[in-house]
Design an enzyme around this catalytic site. Structure first.
Site, short mmCIF file in Angstrom:
data_model
loop_
_atom_site.label_atom_id
_atom_site.label_comp_id
_atom_site.label_asym_id
_atom_site.label_seq_id
_atom_site.Cartn_x
_atom_site.Cartn_y
_atom_site.Cartn_z
N GLU A 20 36.42 36.49 40.56
CA GLU A 20 36.44 35.62 39.38
C GLU A 20 35.67 34.33 39.64
O GLU A 20 35.67 33.81 40.74
CB GLU A 20 37.87 35.33 38.90
CG GLU A 20 37.94 34.68 37.51
CD GLU A 20 37.21 35.48 36.44
OE1 GLU A 20 35.97 35.31 36.31
OE2 GLU A 20 37.85 36.29 35.72
N GLY A 72 37.17 41.12 34.20
CA GLY A 72 38.57 40.95 33.84
C GLY A 72 38.80 40.19 32.57
O GLY A 72 39.86 40.30 31.95
N ASP A 73 37.80 39.43 32.13
CA ASP A 73 37.95 38.63 30.91
C ASP A 73 37.21 39.27 29.75
O ASP A 73 36.52 38.60 28.99
CB ASP A 73 37.46 37.19 31.15
CG ASP A 73 36.01 37.13 31.60
OD1 ASP A 73 35.53 38.11 32.20
OD2 ASP A 73 35.36 36.10 31.38
#
Length: 473
Positions: A354, A428-429
């Site tokens: 991330e 992931g987003d």
């Protein structure tokens, strides 16, 4: 049989300099294939955030002849425990011959620099390692890709368990990842809304690809879910399904875009195109959280990729929002150049932590991380959650793992802050209701996530098992 050694090309001291904090760029909501890449960072997606995703127990209504659209997974229990760091001698399939048969190309030991006298494994006699002192892992893997012929079948999650790092999620459309697993691998749905679960041909065997052919002839099929074989219910549903609501542009992967043979059997991969992504909230199902140690691998392809963010498999945010450095711990294969890269033009095996993709402890080029050009690639990563992570890979059809990096986490990413969702195919987003769509592409054949920090010997045995499975043969 001479004992091969595992090459280490990117080991650094844990005192490696901390990197400058990477400022992530926002998502690009609503952009489909051909648009600018989703470069992570703060999410620009609006709408309801992701929550816990319920997974139904038992067989799906689509099993057998197919039912009407209910998308229901399976659940159960698996054992977890054991101490990490088993030696090669305690890892089945790492040396010697398994009762299940099947000779691999041999697992390698990792060289750490300097000169080694080799050593002797249960699978044969060692010699001098080309790269220095390494663990020997030769012998045969005991894989029986077809699942027939009797005997004991050893699969990746059996090796991880013996090594003290049990699988908490295991996904594949190609084969069983436990030697005793005889059940659902994935589900297909046709244009009439009928569904069918694709099973293994036998315990520990490959997928029943011909049953998909029979069901999908004369129609168009998509893959709705890849079932979790670990028994923890971490089934990966496509974002945009009733199980995982997603953005309006999120769609399931087409089931018949590519086929291949594994051990002489026709099977199908999960072929990720832009707008495809799979996800589950596994935060209450055994996935490592926070700074807990974690390992994973996937078999993917060096011929189907792009430079858009981010073809990932691993631990991600439960709210599907970029929540800061260390909120993810996932493998990535792509030619994205916004952050860290490797040698050549890519694609590279990278870590999505991330707010950045990394090949080492900073966002610079790691010349020890080669471009991946093989049709089938093994990619491995492990992260102790506080000080160290490692990346490695190999051709999945032959040879031994090489370590591309082993050293300090990037500065600002320690300790890790993992949330425990699992994502496959996107960052992931991505892809929640009201948000944008996945822009990346890649091919997923198999992968596992484990609790703990796997030993080199265990990972070498995993590679030997994958080679013995016979991708493309």
């Amino acid at each position: 049989m001479a004992i091969a050694t595992r090459q280490v090309v990117g080991v650094v001291a844990l005192s490696a300099a901390a990197c400058t904090t990477i400022i992530g760029l926002p998502d690009l909501p609503g952009v489909s294939s051909g648009g600018a890449p989703d470069l992570g960072g703060s999410s620009g997606m609006a709408g309801a955030s992701g929550g816990n995703v319920g997974v139904g127990a038992g067989d799906s209504a689509g099993a057998g002849e197919g039912g009407v659209l209910p998308e229901m997974g399976g659940s159960g229990t698996s054992s977890v425990g054991g101490a990490a760091g088993a030696s090669c001698s305690s890892v089945p399939g790492c040396g010697g011959t398994s009762a299940g048969g099947g000779t691999s190309a041999g697992g390698g030991g990792r060289s750490a620099g300097g000169t080694s006298a080799g050593g002797t494994s249960a699978g044969g006699t060692g010699g001098t390692s080309a790269g220095g002192g390494g663990r020997s892992a030769g012998g045969t893997s005991g894989t029986n890709a077809g699942g027939g012929g009797g005997g004991t079948i050893t699969a990746p999650c059996d090796l991880y368990k013996t090594g003290g790092t049990p699988c908490v999620a295991a996904h594949s459309t190609v084969r069983a990842l436990f030697g005793a697993y005889a059940g659902k691998l994935y589900q297909v749905r046709n244009t009439d809304g009928m569904t069918k679960d694709i099973l293994t041909v036998a315990a520990g065997g490959v997928a029943d690809g011909p049953s998909q052919d029979a069901f999908c002839t004369g129609t168009t099929c998509v893959i709705t879910v890849v079932y979790d074989q670990s028994g923890k219910g971490n089934d990966l549903w496509y974002q945009g399904s009733t199980m995982v609501p997603g953005s309006a542009s999120s769609t399931p992967s087409k089931a018949t875009t590519e086929s291949l043979t594994v051990g002489g059997h026709k099977v199908y991969p999960l072929y990720i195109s832009p707008n495809n992504s799979y996800w589950v909230d596994a935060s209450k199902s055994g996935i490592p959280l926070g700074q807990d140690p974690e390992g994973m691998y996937m078999v993917t392809s060096g011929t189907h990729y792009n430079g858009a963010c981010c073809f990932d498999y691993g631990n991600s945010e439960t709210d599907r929002t970029a929540d800061g450095a260390g909120a993810m711990d996932a493998l990535n294969l792509s030619s994205v150049t916004a952050w860290g890269t490797g040698a050549g033009s890519g694609p590279w095996v990278m870590a999505d932590l991330e707010y950045g993709l990394f090949t080492q402890s900073n966002s610079l080029k790691n010349p020890s991380a080669p471009s991946q050009t093989a049709s089938f690639i093994t990619a491995v990563m492990k992260n102790n959650g506080t000080t160290e992570y490692a990346l490695g890979g190999s051709d999945a059809t032959s040879g031994n793992l090489a370590t591309y990096y082993k050293g300090a986490l990037p500065g600002g990413w320690s300790p890790m802050k993992k949330q425990g969702a699992i994502v496959l195919g996107s960052s992931g987003d991505c892809c929640k209701p009201g948000g944008g769509a996945n822009l990346s592409q890649g091919t997923f054949y198999e992968g596992c996530i484990v609790s703990g920090y796997p030993s080199d010997a265990t990972e070498d045995a995993i590679q030997a098992n994958i080679v013995a499975a016979g991708y493309g043969k």
